[in-house]
Structures are given as structure tokens and as C-alpha cells.
Design a protein around this motif. Structure first.
Motif, PDB file in Angstrom:
ATOM      1  N   TYR A 111      -5.466  11.679   8.043  1.00  0.00           N
ATOM      2  CA  TYR A 111      -6.038  13.026   8.069  1.00  0.00           C
ATOM      3  C   TYR A 111      -4.865  13.999   8.110  1.00  0.00           C
ATOM      4  CZ  TYR A 111      -9.738  10.191  10.251  1.00  0.00           C
ATOM      5  OH  TYR A 111     -10.634   9.216  10.549  1.00  0.00           O
ATOM      6  N   ARG A 155      -8.831   7.126   3.136  1.00  0.00           N
ATOM      7  CA  ARG A 155      -9.356   5.872   3.679  1.00  0.00           C
ATOM      8  C   ARG A 155      -8.871   4.717   2.811  1.00  0.00           C
ATOM      9  NH1 ARG A 155     -10.512   1.755   6.184  1.00  0.00           N
ATOM     10  NH2 ARG A 155     -12.622   1.074   6.747  1.00  0.00           N
ATOM     11  N   VAL A 178      -7.898  13.973   3.599  1.00  0.00           N
ATOM     12  CA  VAL A 178      -8.324  12.819   4.380  1.00  0.00           C
ATOM     13  C   VAL A 178      -8.306  11.612   3.451  1.00  0.00           C
ATOM     14  CG1 VAL A 178     -10.759  13.298   3.923  1.00  0.00           C
ATOM     15  CG2 VAL A 178     -10.138  11.838   5.837  1.00  0.00           C
ATOM     16  N   GLN A 205      -5.315   2.277   7.998  1.00  0.00           N
ATOM     17  CA  GLN A 205      -6.651   2.398   7.408  1.00  0.00           C
ATOM     18  C   GLN A 205      -7.049   3.844   7.105  1.00  0.00           C
ATOM     19  OE1 GLN A 205      -6.257   0.633  10.475  1.00  0.00           O
ATOM     20  NE2 GLN A 205      -5.877  -1.227   9.268  1.00  0.00           N
ATOM     21  N   TRP A 206      -6.622   4.814   7.931  1.00  0.00           N
ATOM     22  CA  TRP A 206      -7.070   6.193   7.807  1.00  0.00           C
ATOM     23  C   TRP A 206      -5.888   7.156   7.796  1.00  0.00           C
ATOM     24  CZ3 TRP A 206     -11.939   7.883   6.898  1.00  0.00           C
ATOM     25  CH2 TRP A 206     -12.999   6.989   7.137  1.00  0.00           C
TER      26      TRP A 206
END
Length: 756
Positions: A675, A707, A705, A672-673
Motif C-alpha cells: 500500500y 496484491r 495498492v 503479499q501486499w
């Protein structure tokens, strides 16, 4: 000679009529299944499920289910891919009434399981390629996507970027550039003139690419004489190669602060009356580039593109047509010797027709026969501040390629045999007094692979024949010699032998030796005059010879669950290396530096590598490094100044070689993420060609970043990137504008994608 051209055109036209189709056979089954997370069992929507041999593709729904209907019984390779997960490949036995498949996928922060088609006998995992290769796709592509193909891939090991402004960026691989690096679109040359001069932009849009493959090292066997350095292949599947059962596609929007730029593009693929259709459109608008010391004036870009492809797909393969338009208007900055005070504007247009058939006979020696024909009309105008056209080029190009692939036969485990023919007409206009030239080429090649166990070898042979015919009577003055332009014929054999050995635990070693070849381009033979936007006075030499190279590659590769990487070393001995030598003189028109295209023996050696290491769950350390040095054979001595001329030093180093450079970064990634933070580094370049100046090293910090989220069965992704966080002053050695202004300053870029 006229009869030779008529015969060539007749043969080309006849070859283009060989595209064939075959009837679709009935008696089919359905392949159904469910894609799920291996750890939690939750369904995974928006996964791409593909039967490789049959060109069939589907996407999983919100509940993870998928269906591939009307499939002939048999054994097929099934691949499943989704962003944030390891790719899955398995062999399935398709039969009437077969059970539903369960496809568990394992989350991984590494891009494992990526496949590569460029330079390969058949599609295979990048970890199994005999040549060093990188694949930029999915989240990895989103993190680096930029305004040009070259800017997108410049962080790849062995790859640098040459430019005269942001729009003109072109890739440099292992120190080789121009006509030695092929930029392809779905495996075919785009038909532009970007390889002939640094001011000519690559006529390929990066935003709508599905993936970009970079293969380093000589690729002459499959792609001909312009692939000594490597190949960059932008893949979209413009002619649909899969049978479509539902509408799907994607849209991308990108914005950047450093040039107030915005780009939008998208595509849709859908079934229509039994055909597969793909439609695409894109547009880009950007202003002048901001740097830490001010704006780089006249570097704006306005571009647009559109494409439409239609094909018929069956269990026999596919056959279809496509049309692509690409237009680009951009500026070249001024401010240095030979440049117009306000710079130069360039306007270019490209129209391409493509016909493609990939036939899979069910009997006989060959498992596939692919025929591709293209025709491209390209126009390039260089305008002064008054709006007048100072220099222009028109080019028409037609190609035909036929490639047959076979599986196991005799001692060979697989291979290809093929031929390629090309005809091109290049017409310069305006201040540039280069000679209008027609050239044609023909090549035949065969590549075979041996061994199916831990040791696999590949051997190949190719013969190229090319002829250049000036269509005007002119003389060129070369070092006080007046030479008439004259037809030239070139021909040579290319060959390679390579092997890869698989140890346990995902470790592989490989090596290859090759003999490669490149013909001079038309401008290296027949140019003689000022090139407006390049700010140079270019002089060819009708006596220039072809290049031949003997090279060797050695690599160590690891592909495990927690670590992926590759280290490669190479050496290439070039005979008759062709490059524009800065004479230190000014041309006859204006005050542009005079460049003389000349042959010299040269040697290029270097090394490159990358590694991705999972330090802890979801945390990845990544590093890359690249180094190359090019030297000219023989001792080089200083030549004293003659009356009225500057002093000249004939350097032993080739010009325009990138310095030692690399990147170090840390990334945290889940499905999902993501960084990340990275440090880009380049050393001072002190190995200089004639009249080059030293370029200082630099270090710059980048952040990103991302998402990803699913709504229904649509996968959405947002990627925020900050380049050059500290607004460092960067001078790239391969930039023609580095003497007057540095590279881009701090840039905030936002990319949004949706796939449906």
C-alpha cells in the motif's frame, strides 16, 4: 565519394558475417536446490534462479525446488530473485554428484540487490555502478508502469518528460533531451526518429519490458555521441540468452480511466528442437486524454507489436536471430499558434532484424566476445485532417557492434574493447523540405577497470568518426545568408576517468570526470521547412559544429538492509551546444514559429537524489528530488523590435529546462501486499529561454495498492494506482500543449500480471 560508400557497405556486410558459434562440450553435472523463506522455512515458488556465466535459468516449483541440468563443472555466480525478497548472489562450485543447495531469501520492502548492465564493463549490482543508475523491475516497475517509456521513468531522480501529447512523451535527463538521451532496446538503438523532434514517439513498448535501467550522466564511451545526458535501456532479452528446459513466460493487462485505455501483452519462452525460442505480442488502444478542464482532443493511440527470437545456447554462450514489428497511430492535438485546428494524425511503422552472438571462449585473454548486427526500416507519416500526408520520413539503418570483454590481465581487473559501425539513409517527403541525407559512422573504444578492494577505478577512451552526405542539391537561407548544403565530416575523442570507494556498512562515494562529444543530426544541418506535426518551421545550418562537453559527477550512495539511497551532483561545460532557438518570427509557410538550430556555449549544473528508509517493519519512507539549470555563456541583452517584427529577448537561460521537482511517499510492503501514498511536487519555473513563459508549480496526490499471490508455481500480481487523486490542474513546463490545456486529470489504472 561513391567508392567510399561502396567500401563502407562492403565492410559492414563483411562484419555482419563474423557471428560465430562453437560446439557444446559434454561431461556435465546437475545443479539442484530449494528456495525458501529465511524466517519461516516455507518454500518460495516462482523464484528465478540463474547461473550468470552460462546463461542458464530456471524457476522454482511449488515446493521451492529447482534444477539446472547439463552444467559443466566449475565455479559460477548463482543469482536468485523473487518479488518481495532481497536478491541472493553466491559463488557455487559445480561438480558431478554435488549436494543439493539451500537458498534462504529474506523478505524486504526495498529493492535491494538489483543488477545493472547498461553502461557497465560487466553485469553488477546497481550499488556498485560507477555512474548514478536506477533499475525499475518487479513490484517497483508495476507501481509506475505507464503508456510510454518516458512516462514510466519520469519519477526517477534526474528524469523529466517532454511531450506534445501523451503518445509522444520522451525522457529528459539532467535537462538534456532529444539526440542527447539514448533510449535502447536490449542495448541497441531502436532505429526510430524520436530524438529528432518532439512530435515523434519512441517506437518501444513499455508493457512487455522485464526491467528498465536508467543511467544518468555521459555514456559516450560505450554508446557513442548521442549519450551526453544518459541512457534508458528497456530490457526483454529478445534474442534468448538462456537455455530453456520448460515453457515459461508472462502476460500483462493494464486499463486506465483517464483515456478509456487498455493494453495487453505477453511473451512465452520455450525449448524447440534444441533451440530457445521467445515469442511476444502486444496491443494498445486509448482515446482522448481527460484533463480537469476538458478533453485534450486528438490524443488517441492505437498500437501493436510482435517479436520472435530464436537462439542456440550452450556453455560456449549463445547465438541467435530476432525480428520485431512495431506499429503506432496516434494524434497530435491542435489549438495553438501554427497548429492545425483539428490537430495532426501520425502513422509510424518499424521493422527490425537483429543477429546476436555472445561467445565465451574457455581459453585466451577474452572471457566473452559479443557481436550484434541490426537492420531497421522505419516509416513515419504525418496526416492532415483530410487524410493527406503532409510530411513523411523514411529511414533505413544498419549497425554492427563487436565487444570483447576480458577479466584480470596485467594491472587491469577487467575491461572491454570494441567497435561500432552504422549506416543510415533518411528521406523526408512532403511539405518539409529537409534534405535527404546519408550518414555513416565508425567508432572504436577501450575501457579498463582497476582495483578489486574497496577502491575501484575505471578509465576509458573512444574515437568517433561520422560523415553526413546530402543526396540532393539545395540551398538554405540562414539569417539572410544563402548556404548550399554540403557534406560534413566530424571526428572527436571521448574520454572518462571515474572511481568508487566502498566504506564500511554499505556506504560508497564516487566521482568521475569526462570529455564527451556529439555530432549534429541531419535536421540540425539540413532542415529547411515546416514540420507539420511539430507546428514549427525548422531551419538547420550546414555550418553547425559538433558539441563537446567536459563534465564532472560526484555521488554518495548507501545500500543497507533498512536504507537505500543516493545523492549526486554534476556540472557540464558544453562547447557548441546545439539547440533550436525560437527566433520570434513566423516561417514562410503558415503561421508556425521559426526555430533556428544554432551553436552556443552553455553550462548545465544540478543535483538529484533519492532515499528509501525503513521506518518500522514493512513501512518505507521514500523521497526523490531533482534540480538542473542550463545557462548560455556570455551576457544576453534585449534586442529592440525591428519594423514588422516582434520584440526579442535573448535569454541567458537554455530553453526547455525542467523545474525543481520531487516526490515524497510512504509505503507498506510485505511479500503479499503493498500500500502506498505519495505527493508529487514541482516548483514554478522562472528560468526561461527565448519566448518561453513561466509555468506554475503544482502538487498532486497519488495512491497505490498491490496484491501478489501464487497459484501452483505461477506468480500473480494486481496493482491498482490512482494518479492525481484530487484532480489538480497541472501544467508541465516541458509540454508543448501546456498553454492550451493541462495534463491528465484523475486516473485510475489497474495492472494484472501473471508469470509462469
Amino acid at each position: 565519394m561513391d567508392r567510399q560508400f561502396l567500401a563502407m557497405r562492403a565492410a559492414f556486410a563483411a562484419a555482419c558475417l563474423l557471428l560465430t558459434t562453437a560446439p557444446l562440450v559434454a561431461q556435465t553435472a546437475h545443479v539442484v536446490g530449494r528456495v525458501e523463506d529465511a524466517a519461516t522455512g516455507t518454500p518460495l515458488p516462482a523464484a528465478v534462479v540463474r547461473l550468470v556465466e552460462l546463461h542458464r535459468e530456471a524457476r522454482s516449483h511449488e515446493d521451492g525446488s529447482f534444477t539446472l541440468g547439463a552444467v559443466l563443472p566449475g565455479r559460477y555466480q548463482l543469482t536468485v530473485q523473487r518479488i518481495g525478497y532481497r536478491s541472493v548472489t553466491r559463488v557455487v562450485e559445480v561438480r558431478v554428484g554435488m549436494d543439493s543447495l539451500r537458498i534462504p531469501m529474506t523478505a524486504s520492502p526495498l529493492q535491494l540487490g538489483a543488477t545493472v548492465v547498461t553502461g557497465q564493463v560487466s553485469e553488477r549490482g546497481a550499488a556498485d555502478a560507477i555512474s548514478p543508475a536506477n533499475v525499475l523491475a518487479d513490484a517497483r516497475l508495476d507501481r509506475v508502469l505507464d503508456g510510454t517509456v518516458a512516462a514510466t521513468i519520469r519519477g526517477t531522480p534526474g528524469v523529466a518528460m517532454a511531450s506534445m501529447g501523451p503518445a509522444t512523451a520522451r525522457p529528459v535527463i539532467r535537462g538534456l533531451s532529444g539526440d542527447r538521451v539514448l533510449v535502447l532496446e536490449d542495448g541497441q538503438r531502436p532505429g526510430d526518429l524520436s530524438s529528432s523532434s518532439m512530435d515523434h514517439a519512441v517506437a518501444v513498448e513499455a508493457l512487455t519490458a522485464r526491467k528498465v535501467e536508467v543511467v544518468r550522466g555521459p555514456m559516450s564511451l560505450l554508446y557513442g555521441s548521442s549519450a551526453l545526458g544518459g541512457v534508458v535501456n528497456v530490457i526483454r532479452q529478445e534474442v534468448p540468452s538462456v537455455a530453456l528446459e520448460h515453457l515459461h513466460g508472462g502476460m500483462s493487462v493494464q486499463a486506465s480511466s483517464v483515456n478509456d485505455g487498455g493494453t495487453v501483452g505477453g511473451y512465452a519462452e520455450f525449448p524447440l528442437a534444441g533451440f530457445s525460442v521467445r515469442a511476444e505480442g502486444s496491443g494498445r488502444l486509448a482515446g482522448d486524454l481527460r484533463t480537469p478542464v476538458g478533453r485534450l482532443v486528438n490524443t488517441g493511440v492505437v498500437s501493436s507489436g510482435a517479436a520472435l527470437g530464436v537462439s542456440k545456447v550452450g556453455d560456449w554462450g549463445y547465438s541467435g536471430l530476432s525480428y520485431r514489428f512495431y506499429g503506432n497511430e496516434y494524434g497530435i492535438p491542435g489549438g495553438f499558434v501554427g497548429a492545425h485546428p483539428g490537430g495532426v494524425d501520425i502513422r509510424m511503422f518499424r521493422h527490425t532484424l537483429r543477429s546476436e552472438t555472445d561467445w565465451h571462449p574457455r581459453t585466451g585473454r577474452f572471457e566473452s566476445v559479443k557481436a550484434t548486427a541490426t537492420f531497421t526500416a522505419y516509416e513515419h507519416d504525418e496526416l492532415t485532417a483530410s487524410g493527406n500526408v503532409g510530411t513523411a520520413f523514411d529511414q533505413t539503418q544498419g549497425t554492427f557492434e563487436l565487444v570483447a570483454r576480458h577479466a584480470h590481465t596485467g594491472i587491469a581487473e577487467g575491461g572491454v574493447v570494441g567497435m561500432r559501425a552504422q549506416y543510415r539513409d533518411i528521406a523526408p517527403f512532403g511539405a518539409n523540405r529537409s534534405t535527404r541525407t546519408a550518414d555513416w559512422s565508425f567508432a572504436g573504444f577501450v575501457i579498463e577497470e582497476f582495483g578489486a578492494g574497496p577502491l575501484r577505478a575505471q578509465a576509458g577512451l573512444r574515437y568517433d568518426l561520422a560523415r553526413f552526405v546530402p543526396l540532393e542539391d539545395r540551398n538554405i537561407v540562414v539569417q539572410n545568408d544563402t548556404l548550399p548544403v554540403a557534406p560534413r565530416t566530424f571526428g572527436s575523442v571521448s574520454a572518462s576517468l571515474g572511481a568508487i570507494y566502498s566504506w564500511t556498512n554499505g556506504i560508497k562515494v564516487g566521482a568521475s570526470v569526462s570529455r564527451s562529444y556529439r555530432t549534429p543530426d541531419f535536421n540540425e544541418l539540413y532542415s529547411d521547412g515546416p514540420h507539420l506535426a511539430a507546428y514549427s518551421y525548422d531551419v538547420g545550418d550546414p555550418r553547425n559544429n559538433q558539441e563537446t562537453g567536459v563534465g564532472a559527477d560526484l555521488f554518495l550512495r548507501i545500500d543497507r538492509t533498512r536504507v537505500r539511497g543516493e545523492i549526486a551532483a554534476f556540472a557540464n561545460q558544453m562547447q557548441g551546444y546545439l539547440f533550436p532557438r525560437n527566433t520570434g518570427e513566423l516561417g514562410r509557410v503558415g503561421e508556425r514559429w521559426k526555430f533556428q538550430f544554432t551553436n552556443e556555449d552553455a553550462t548545465l549544473v544540478g543535483a538529484e537524489g533519492e532515499v528509501e528508509l525503513t521506518l518500522a517493519e514493512h513501512f518505507v519512507l521514500e523521497a526523490t528530488a531533482s534540480y538542473v539549470q542550463g545557462t548560455i555563456a556570455g551576457a544576453r541583452d534585449s534586442i529592440p523590435a525591428s519594423p514588422g517584427q516582434p520584440a526579442r529577448l535573448e535569454s541567458r537561460f537554455l530553453p526547455l529546462m525542467p523545474p525543481l521537482n520531487g516526490r515524497l511517499g510512504l509505503r507498506h510492503e510485505t511479500p503479499q501486499w503493498s500500500y502506498g501514498a505519495g505527493l508529487r511536487l514541482a516548483a514554478r519555473q522562472t528560468s526561461l529561454g527565448d519566448f518561453e513563459t513561466e509555468t506554475p508549480g503544482y502538487a498532486t496526490v497519488d495512491l497505490n495498492v498491490g496484491r501478489r499471490f501464487v497459484i501452483g508455481s505461477r506468480l500473480h500480481s494486481l496493482t491498482l494506482r490512482i494518479d492525481n487523486l484530487l484532480n489538480a490542474e497541472i501544467r508541465e513546463h516541458l509540454s508543448r500543449t501546456k498553454e492550451i490545456i493541462p495534463e491528465a486529470g484523475r486516473n485510475v489504472a489497474l495492472l494484472y500480471r501473471v508469470q509462469f
